[in-house]
Write a protein that holds these residues in place. Structure first.
Motif, PDB file in Angstrom:
ATOM      1  N   HIS A  53      -3.873   4.773  -5.764  1.00 22.56           N
ATOM      2  CA  HIS A  53      -4.086   5.021  -7.290  1.00 22.56           C
ATOM      3  C   HIS A  53      -4.349   3.931  -8.188  1.00 22.56           C
ATOM      4  O   HIS A  53      -4.021   4.131  -9.428  1.00 22.56           O
ATOM      5  CB  HIS A  53      -3.222   5.981  -7.737  1.00 22.56           C
ATOM      6  CG  HIS A  53      -3.181   7.426  -7.097  1.00 22.56           C
ATOM      7  ND1 HIS A  53      -2.952   7.774  -5.904  1.00 22.56           N
ATOM      8  CD2 HIS A  53      -3.636   8.472  -7.720  1.00 22.56           C
ATOM      9  CE1 HIS A  53      -3.144   9.157  -5.639  1.00 22.56           C
ATOM     10  NE2 HIS A  53      -3.623   9.599  -6.768  1.00 22.56           N
ATOM     11  N   GLY A  94       6.768  10.433  -8.359  1.00 19.22           N
ATOM     12  CA  GLY A  94       5.394  10.579  -9.151  1.00 19.22           C
ATOM     13  C   GLY A  94       5.528  11.977  -9.655  1.00 19.22           C
ATOM     14  O   GLY A  94       6.177  12.887  -9.173  1.00 19.22           O
ATOM     15  N   LEU A 106       3.704   3.369  -6.624  1.00 27.73           N
ATOM     16  CA  LEU A 106       4.702   3.975  -7.946  1.00 27.73           C
ATOM     17  C   LEU A 106       5.914   3.231  -7.685  1.00 27.73           C
ATOM     18  O   LEU A 106       6.270   2.933  -9.045  1.00 27.73           O
ATOM     19  CB  LEU A 106       4.642   5.476  -7.703  1.00 27.73           C
ATOM     20  CG  LEU A 106       5.279   6.159  -8.937  1.00 27.73           C
ATOM     21  CD1 LEU A 106       4.384   7.220  -9.609  1.00 27.73           C
ATOM     22  CD2 LEU A 106       6.665   6.552  -8.854  1.00 27.73           C
ATOM     23  N   MET A 126       7.344   0.598  -6.356  1.00 29.09           N
ATOM     24  CA  MET A 126       7.697  -0.872  -6.725  1.00 29.09           C
ATOM     25  C   MET A 126       7.288  -1.325  -8.138  1.00 29.09           C
ATOM     26  O   MET A 126       7.752  -2.207  -8.462  1.00 29.09           O
ATOM     27  CB  MET A 126       7.037  -1.370  -5.434  1.00 29.09           C
ATOM     28  CG  MET A 126       7.804  -1.379  -4.338  1.00 29.09           C
ATOM     29  SD  MET A 126       7.494  -2.238  -2.755  1.00 29.09           S
ATOM     30  CE  MET A 126       5.910  -1.576  -2.426  1.00 29.09           C
ATOM     31  N   ILE A 155       5.783  -5.565  -4.784  1.00 30.79           N
ATOM     32  CA  ILE A 155       4.676  -5.666  -4.171  1.00 30.79           C
ATOM     33  C   ILE A 155       4.296  -7.064  -3.670  1.00 30.79           C
ATOM     34  O   ILE A 155       3.475  -7.330  -2.944  1.00 30.79           O
ATOM     35  CB  ILE A 155       3.612  -4.954  -4.835  1.00 30.79           C
ATOM     36  CG1 ILE A 155       3.010  -5.638  -5.965  1.00 30.79           C
ATOM     37  CG2 ILE A 155       3.622  -3.559  -4.956  1.00 30.79           C
ATOM     38  CD1 ILE A 155       1.491  -5.225  -6.698  1.00 30.79           C
ATOM     39  N   ILE A 186       5.254  -6.829   2.751  1.00 28.54           N
ATOM     40  CA  ILE A 186       4.854  -5.492   2.947  1.00 28.54           C
ATOM     41  C   ILE A 186       5.746  -4.380   3.238  1.00 28.54           C
ATOM     42  O   ILE A 186       6.536  -4.439   4.196  1.00 28.54           O
ATOM     43  CB  ILE A 186       3.324  -5.493   3.865  1.00 28.54           C
ATOM     44  CG1 ILE A 186       2.254  -6.469   3.589  1.00 28.54           C
ATOM     45  CG2 ILE A 186       2.940  -3.816   4.007  1.00 28.54           C
ATOM     46  CD1 ILE A 186       1.311  -6.383   4.502  1.00 28.54           C
TER      47      ILE A 186
HETATM   48  C1  LIG Z   1      -3.784  10.450 -11.652  1.00 25.31           C
HETATM   49  C2  LIG Z   1      -2.622   9.330 -11.673  1.00 25.31           C
HETATM   50  C3  LIG Z   1      -1.165   9.872 -12.092  1.00 25.31           C
HETATM   51  C4  LIG Z   1      -0.272   8.939 -12.236  1.00 25.31           C
HETATM   52  N1  LIG Z   1       1.010   9.302 -12.585  1.00 25.31           N
HETATM   53  C5  LIG Z   1       1.932   8.409 -12.575  1.00 25.31           C
HETATM   54  C6  LIG Z   1       3.352   8.853 -13.051  1.00 25.31           C
HETATM   55  O1  LIG Z   1       3.596  10.003 -13.214  1.00 25.31           O
HETATM   56  N2  LIG Z   1       4.241   8.077 -13.134  1.00 25.31           N
HETATM   57  C7  LIG Z   1       4.191   6.862 -12.786  1.00 25.31           C
HETATM   58  O2  LIG Z   1       5.157   5.769 -12.863  1.00 25.31           O
HETATM   59  N3  LIG Z   1       2.790   6.212 -12.446  1.00 25.31           N
HETATM   60  C8  LIG Z   1       1.849   7.002 -12.232  1.00 25.31           C
HETATM   61  N4  LIG Z   1       0.565   6.723 -12.073  1.00 25.31           N
HETATM   62  C9  LIG Z   1       0.391   5.260 -11.947  1.00 25.31           C
HETATM   63  C10 LIG Z   1       0.871   4.798 -10.298  1.00 25.31           C
HETATM   64  O3  LIG Z   1       2.360   4.755 -10.394  1.00 25.31           O
HETATM   65  C11 LIG Z   1       0.147   3.562  -9.809  1.00 25.31           C
HETATM   66  O4  LIG Z   1      -1.267   3.886  -9.947  1.00 25.31           O
HETATM   67  C12 LIG Z   1       0.459   3.275  -8.509  1.00 25.31           C
HETATM   68  O5  LIG Z   1       0.151   1.931  -8.115  1.00 25.31           O
HETATM   69  C13 LIG Z   1       0.112   4.280  -7.436  1.00 25.31           C
HETATM   70  O6  LIG Z   1       0.634   4.005  -6.280  1.00 25.31           O
HETATM   71  P1  LIG Z   1      -0.119   4.360  -5.048  1.00 25.31           P
HETATM   72  O7  LIG Z   1       0.548   3.982  -3.669  1.00 25.31           O
HETATM   73  O8  LIG Z   1      -1.009   5.449  -4.954  1.00 25.31           O
HETATM   74  O9  LIG Z   1      -1.367   2.915  -5.283  1.00 25.31           O
HETATM   75  P2  LIG Z   1      -2.005   1.958  -3.960  1.00 25.31           P
HETATM   76  O10 LIG Z   1      -3.553   1.875  -5.169  1.00 25.31           O
HETATM   77  O11 LIG Z   1      -2.060   2.406  -2.733  1.00 25.31           O
HETATM   78  O12 LIG Z   1      -0.906   0.751  -4.296  1.00 25.31           O
HETATM   79  C14 LIG Z   1      -0.668   0.063  -5.707  1.00 25.31           C
HETATM   80  C15 LIG Z   1      -0.425  -1.511  -5.517  1.00 25.31           C
HETATM   81  O13 LIG Z   1       0.715  -1.420  -4.836  1.00 25.31           O
HETATM   82  C16 LIG Z   1       0.664  -2.246  -3.571  1.00 25.31           C
HETATM   83  N5  LIG Z   1       1.007  -1.661  -2.482  1.00 25.31           N
HETATM   84  C17 LIG Z   1       0.995  -0.396  -1.912  1.00 25.31           C
HETATM   85  N6  LIG Z   1       1.926  -0.039  -1.116  1.00 25.31           N
HETATM   86  C18 LIG Z   1       2.378  -1.480  -0.533  1.00 25.31           C
HETATM   87  C19 LIG Z   1       3.494  -1.556   0.214  1.00 25.31           C
HETATM   88  N7  LIG Z   1       3.943  -0.708   1.005  1.00 25.31           N
HETATM   89  N8  LIG Z   1       3.809  -2.989   0.225  1.00 25.31           N
HETATM   90  C20 LIG Z   1       3.524  -3.779  -0.647  1.00 25.31           C
HETATM   91  N9  LIG Z   1       2.630  -3.476  -1.649  1.00 25.31           N
HETATM   92  C21 LIG Z   1       1.957  -2.083  -1.636  1.00 25.31           C
HETATM   93  C22 LIG Z   1      -1.063  -2.286  -3.519  1.00 25.31           C
HETATM   94  O14 LIG Z   1      -1.620  -3.555  -2.833  1.00 25.31           O
HETATM   95  C23 LIG Z   1      -1.536  -2.248  -4.787  1.00 25.31           C
HETATM   96  O15 LIG Z   1      -1.463  -3.460  -5.314  1.00 25.31           O
HETATM   97  C24 LIG Z   1      -0.589   7.560 -12.000  1.00 25.31           C
HETATM   98  C25 LIG Z   1      -1.856   6.876 -11.522  1.00 25.31           C
HETATM   99  C26 LIG Z   1      -2.713   7.939 -11.495  1.00 25.31           C
HETATM  100  C27 LIG Z   1      -4.083   7.469 -11.232  1.00 25.31           C
END
Ligand SMILES: Cc1cc2nc3c(=O)[nH]c(=O)nc-3n(C[C@H](O)[C@H](O)[C@H](O)COP(=O)(O)OP(=O)(O)OC[C@H]3O[C@@H](n4cnc5c(N)ncnc54)[C@H](O)[C@@H]3O)c2cc1C
Length: 462
Positions: A65, A122, A132, A134, A184, A188
């Motif tokens: 996301h 989330g 989310l 981190m 992040i 990792i």
């Molecule tokens: C529709 C929508 C709803 C949302 N709702 C909320 C909400 O309610 N509350 C809120 O606080 N935020 C919310 N967000 C924002 C959300 O917190 C961020 O988009 C977050 O980055 C999503 O985490 P992900 O694991 O899905 O993303 P990813 O895109 O997989 O990762 C995000 C970042 O973290 C890094 N990363 C991921 N996993 C790791 C790991 N294990 N180790 C090291 N680095 C890592 C990735 O490289 C990237 O830079 C929302 C976003 C969207 C699009």
């Protein structure tokens, strides 16, 4: 976004949220040289050893996301996709749950709710646990229990040199602090242990108000935030101009994590007549599935994040700047602009001695995180939309500074890549983060080999 499964070539049901899912089209369109799917920390260490030896660049993806494209998919590099790290284990004493870094919150809530438990995470089911948490993590429980990053007990973290650490407050106090807001950038994460609590049902949903109700909605929202007397309640607001006529509708998302008890916190909001409302008592997973269905993936997106001290007149001014800004873009194909008003209350700050890296002091609150969420369909409009977005941020900063309500904090999870997020945590915290970085990644490989993310040292203007 619906959570229905589709059938793959071998006839197996697969969720649209698996492996190659990216919320924004710009990330989905990147084709990495290869995509690797580790199943444990040892695999991640092996991958990092190869990356280090070859000098290949990489990106890490959890839930997908991320708000900017290069964060999670590596152009000319390796995409490390954590979606197979899916274990969810509740501790024997029920006080914590250990989750794989590739889990999505819907999966975690499903399992926890079957045991009468919840965790701070989330608000949409498909969002990934790692990104989310981190970056901070604003939850339906944050006024009562803090941000998601402040509810992690330990991390399994693979450093750039391939070493696997178990990071807790006791084992690595400096790194543990830094993980709360800048996790992040240090390595990792492959697993996290999250604090749990007894939890049954939640009351919540979205109430959508017509443009004519704008003043009353802003007033009610303002009262809710400044009252803040019931920490089991949360509200945030989203203004969207889907009709592209300059008349946004206002969705107020309210929740009450203790629906057995009465609360007066929403009296003002409830006194208004919505166009539609979905508020009801239900499971957390059900509420988060509904939030998913309101957030359609697959579009081109631009976000940006900034903060102001919560003051009604500043909010009204920001709303007016937003209306004027998006008016310039209404001819762009598929353009739908939204702006998020997310309260960050004093009760959401960490209550322990450790604190976190975000650099927000109790006297700064209530803050309001402003995030634009603009979507469109045609690549040819990217530049124009990005330019107007940057101008919007500058105008808001100028207006808020003039009112004495500007705050430096930028929320990483809604930030745009050119934003210097870690500087927004305050110079002292940034300096401390850089010192921790030198200790655990002395060659700065996590920045040089992973160029796509917002860096501690500042991001390129891209
Ligand atoms: C529709 C929508 C709803 C949302 N709702 C909320 C909400 O309610 N509350 C809120 O606080 N935020 C919310 N967000 C924002 C959300 O917190 C961020 O988009 C977050 O980055 C999503 O985490 P992900 O694991 O899905 O993303 P990813 O895109 O997989 O990762 C995000 C970042 O973290 C890094 N990363 C991921 N996993 C790791 C790991 N294990 N180790 C090291 N680095 C890592 C990735 O490289 C990237 O830079 C929302 C976003 C969207 C699009």
């Amino acid at each position: 976004m619906s959570s229905t499964a589709t059938i793959n070539a071998s006839g197996k049901a697969v969720s649209q949220f698996d492996t190659t899912f990216y919320f924004i089209a710009q990330a989905a369109q990147i084709v990495p040289v290869c995509r690797v799917l580790p199943v444990n920390a040892a695999d991640v260490a092996t991958i990092l050893n190869i990356v280090r030896e070859t000098g290949a660049t990489f990106a890490v993806k959890s839930g997908g996301h991320n708000s900017y494209a290069s964060g999670t998919n590596a152009e000319n590099g390796i995409t490390i996709d954590l979606s197979r790290l899916k274990d969810i284990t509740i501790s024997d004493d029920r006080k914590s749950v250990t989750v794989g870094a590739g889990c999505r919150f819907g999966e975690i809530y499903d399992k926890l709710e079957a045991h009468g438990l919840g965790c701070v995470g989330g608000r949409i089911s498909s969002v990934g646990v790692s990104g989310l948490i981190m970056g901070g993590g604003i939850s339906f429980f944050s006024s009562e229990r803090g941000l998601a990053c402040d509810n992690v007990i330990s991390y399994e973290l693979v450093l750039a040199n391939g070493q696997i650490l178990n990071v807790s407050e006791k084992s690595h106090p400096d790194l543990f602090w830094g993980m709360r807001g800048a996790g992040i950038t240090f390595g990792i994460v492959t697993r996290m242990e999250l604090r749990t609590f007894n939890f049954e049902r939640i009351w919540g949903g979205a109430s959508v108000f017509a443009h004519e109700n704008k003043a009353a909605v802003f007033n009610a929202f303002n009262k809710f935030v400044h009252d803040g007397s019931d920490p089991s309640t949360e509200a945030f607001m989203l203004a969207t101009d889907a009709a592209k006529d300059g008349n946004s509708v206002y969705a107020v998302i309210t929740s009450h994590s203790n629906p057995q008890s009465d609360t007066a916190a929403f009296d003002d909001i409830k006194s208004l007549t919505p166009l539609a409302s979905t508020t009801q008592i239900r499971s957390l997973k059900n509420l988060c599935d509904e939030m998913d269905s309101q957030n359609e993936p697959g579009f081109r997106f631009r976000t940006s994040s900034l903060s102001v001290k919560f003051h009604l007149s500043t909010l009204e001014q920001i709303d007016a700047i937003h209306t004027d800004s998006v008016a310039l873009l209404m001819d762009c194909d598929g353009f739908v602009p939204s702006i998020l008003y997310q309260p960050l209350l004093g009760s959401m700050l960490p209550r322990d001695e450790i604190g976190n890296a975000l650099g927000i002091k109790p006297e700064d609150t209530p803050l309001i995180i402003i995030a634009i969420l603009w979507r469109w369909t045609d690549v040819q409009h990217d530049k124009m939309i990005f330019d107007v977005a940057d101008q919007f941020v500058n105008k808001v900063e100028k207006a808020a500074r003039a009112q004495g309500t500007f705050h430096r904090y930028q929320y990483l999870n809604y930030a745009a890549r050119p934003q210097d997020v870690y500087r927004s945590y305050g110079e002292e915290n940034r300096k401390r983060l850089l010192e921790i970085k030198v200790k655990y990644d002395p060659e700065d490989l996590m920045s040089t080999l992973r160029p796509g993310i917002i860096q501690l040292s500042g991001s390129p203007k891209a």
